[in-house]
Design a protein around this motif. Structure first.
Motif, PDB file in Angstrom:
ATOM      1  N   ARG A  92      46.846  31.550  46.053  1.00  0.00           N
ATOM      2  CA  ARG A  92      45.990  30.378  45.924  1.00  0.00           C
ATOM      3  C   ARG A  92      44.961  30.378  47.025  1.00  0.00           C
ATOM      4  O   ARG A  92      45.266  30.701  48.168  1.00  0.00           O
ATOM      5  N   MET A  93      43.739  29.991  46.665  1.00  0.00           N
ATOM      6  CA  MET A  93      42.694  29.730  47.645  1.00  0.00           C
ATOM      7  C   MET A  93      41.948  28.499  47.165  1.00  0.00           C
ATOM      8  O   MET A  93      41.406  28.492  46.057  1.00  0.00           O
ATOM      9  N   VAL A  94      41.959  27.460  47.983  1.00  0.00           N
ATOM     10  CA  VAL A  94      41.260  26.219  47.660  1.00  0.00           C
ATOM     11  C   VAL A  94      40.362  25.883  48.836  1.00  0.00           C
ATOM     12  O   VAL A  94      40.816  25.817  49.973  1.00  0.00           O
ATOM     13  N   VAL A  95      39.082  25.702  48.538  1.00  0.00           N
ATOM     14  CA  VAL A  95      38.103  25.334  49.552  1.00  0.00           C
ATOM     15  C   VAL A  95      37.538  23.976  49.189  1.00  0.00           C
ATOM     16  O   VAL A  95      37.164  23.739  48.039  1.00  0.00           O
ATOM     17  N   HIS A 130      38.539  29.848  32.545  1.00  0.00           N
ATOM     18  CA  HIS A 130      37.371  28.955  32.565  1.00  0.00           C
ATOM     19  C   HIS A 130      36.836  28.706  33.980  1.00  0.00           C
ATOM     20  O   HIS A 130      35.837  28.005  34.153  1.00  0.00           O
ATOM     21  N   ASN A 131      37.449  29.313  34.986  1.00  0.00           N
ATOM     22  CA  ASN A 131      36.988  29.158  36.364  1.00  0.00           C
ATOM     23  C   ASN A 131      35.913  30.215  36.648  1.00  0.00           C
ATOM     24  O   ASN A 131      36.137  31.200  37.348  1.00  0.00           O
ATOM     25  N   LEU A 132      34.748  29.988  36.072  1.00  0.00           N
ATOM     26  CA  LEU A 132      33.673  30.977  36.124  1.00  0.00           C
ATOM     27  C   LEU A 132      33.154  31.218  37.540  1.00  0.00           C
ATOM     28  O   LEU A 132      32.806  32.343  37.888  1.00  0.00           O
ATOM     29  N   ARG A 133      33.124  30.173  38.353  1.00  0.00           N
ATOM     30  CA  ARG A 133      32.643  30.318  39.727  1.00  0.00           C
ATOM     31  C   ARG A 133      33.551  31.268  40.516  1.00  0.00           C
ATOM     32  O   ARG A 133      33.080  32.182  41.190  1.00  0.00           O
ATOM     33  N   ALA A 134      34.858  31.051  40.430  1.00  0.00           N
ATOM     34  CA  ALA A 134      35.802  31.920  41.150  1.00  0.00           C
ATOM     35  C   ALA A 134      35.773  33.336  40.585  1.00  0.00           C
ATOM     36  O   ALA A 134      35.783  34.310  41.345  1.00  0.00           O
ATOM     37  N   LYS A 135      35.725  33.461  39.282  1.00  0.00           N
ATOM     38  CA  LYS A 135      35.680  34.788  38.642  1.00  0.00           C
ATOM     39  C   LYS A 135      34.461  35.566  39.134  1.00  0.00           C
ATOM     40  O   LYS A 135      34.557  36.757  39.467  1.00  0.00           O
TER      41      LYS A 135
END
Length: 184
Positions: A92-95, A130-135
């Motif tokens: 996990r990485m959450v900013v 659907h997490n396009l930014r992270a992808k």
């Protein structure tokens, strides 16, 4: 009047460091993990899971500190630190603040920790489809798509698929030789 910014010039990399998470950091961790802006992209843990990750030797639980004052801006968790297969997972990485470069900078430090400090052969992760930014971040940082786990996680609106991505030590070394990674 100030001159217009050069659109071709990349912003300076964000300043970050990782420090081990302490019990006193858990309210911060839980608050950003449960932030409505982050919930669609992760499966939050209970406090007891984070407490175990802080203590268990196979895990590394870090607070991401960033900016000039090195304030807490996020957290990340590595799993498999003692794996005999040298396969380490970015669990996990959450900013907290998006778009400021903290995620990219933290990922680069995490890769350095994985390969240089923990001796990983393979550094892998999964990201909701659907997490396009992270992808896009993981693509740009050298991670390669290995496949998709179709509809494997129950989300708020049904089942989500996970894209599995990895970076091998040799690929990391090649990126470092090109100046794309933090130095050894």
């Amino acid at each position: 009047m100030l001159p217009a910014a050069d659109a071709t010039r990349k912003p300076a990399p964000a300043r970050v460091r990782l420090r081990p998470t302490m019990q006193s950091d858990l309210p911060f961790v839980l608050s950003i993990e449960r932030d409505p802006a982050n919930l669609p992209f992760i499966t939050p843990w209970e406090r007891t899971q984070h407490e175990a990750a802080i203590r268990f030797p196979d895990f590394r639980h870090f607070i991401v500190e960033g900016g000039d004052d090195l304030a807490a801006v996020g957290f990340l968790i590595l799993i498999g630190c003692k794996s005999p297969n040298q396969s380490l997972e970015l669990k996990r990485m959450v900013v907290q603040s998006k778009g400021e470069g903290y995620g990219r900078a933290a990922l680069r430090v995490a890769k350095k920790v994985a390969f240089d400090d923990l001796g990983a052969h393979r550094f892998w992760l999964d990201v909701k489809h659907h997490n396009l930014r992270a992808k896009a971040l993981y693509d740009s940082e050298g991670f390669v798509v290995e496949g998709t786990l179709r509809e494997c996680v129950r989300g708020a609106e049904g089942f989500d698929s996970l894209i599995v991505m990895s970076l091998l030590q040799a690929e990391f070394g090649a990126r470092r030789a090109q100046g794309l990674e933090l130095p050894a």
